[in-house]
Scaffold this motif. Sequence first.
Motif: not given
Length: 159
Positions: A51-75
């Motif tokens: 996701q970051l290779l396609d669009r660097d500088g995303q917020t944690q919330s945007e990444l969370l939404e794009s990968v479909g994993l839960d908040h604690s896993t992404v953090s």
Amino acid sequence: MPVPTHHTPSTAGEGPMSYAIFQLARAHRARAAAMLREMNLHPGQELLLMQLLDRDGQTQSELLESVGLDHSTVSKSLRRMQDAGLLVREPAEHDRRVMVVHLTDKGRAMREPIAAMWRALEEISARDLSAHQAESFVRVAYAITDAINNRDIAAGESE
């Protein structure tokens, strides 16, 4: 239809396609995890990197939404990846509570190894399939995914 090479529990006969999907997902996830370990990544981290290779500088919330994993896993993944030098997290200029994620040079250098891993996994997965069978499988897999997701949406609306 090919005969399974493993013992299938009798109750799985009530959902042979679902059991086959479970077996497929488990085998695929295990192979992918082994390949990721060779790259010093944990499962799911490659999705964040992609996701970051396609669009660097995303917020944690945007990444969370794009990968479909839960908040604690992404953090947890982002923290491990920052510790490994793959990315940095910084407060956003517009709101210091929002964390923006940027790849480091080491993180950007993961593009080709990740692409190579997906190519190798694809070759392994499709080894015994014709091009037509592989294309059909992709269509069917997405149709099943859509049916499951649409069912979840419909069930949520009727409650």
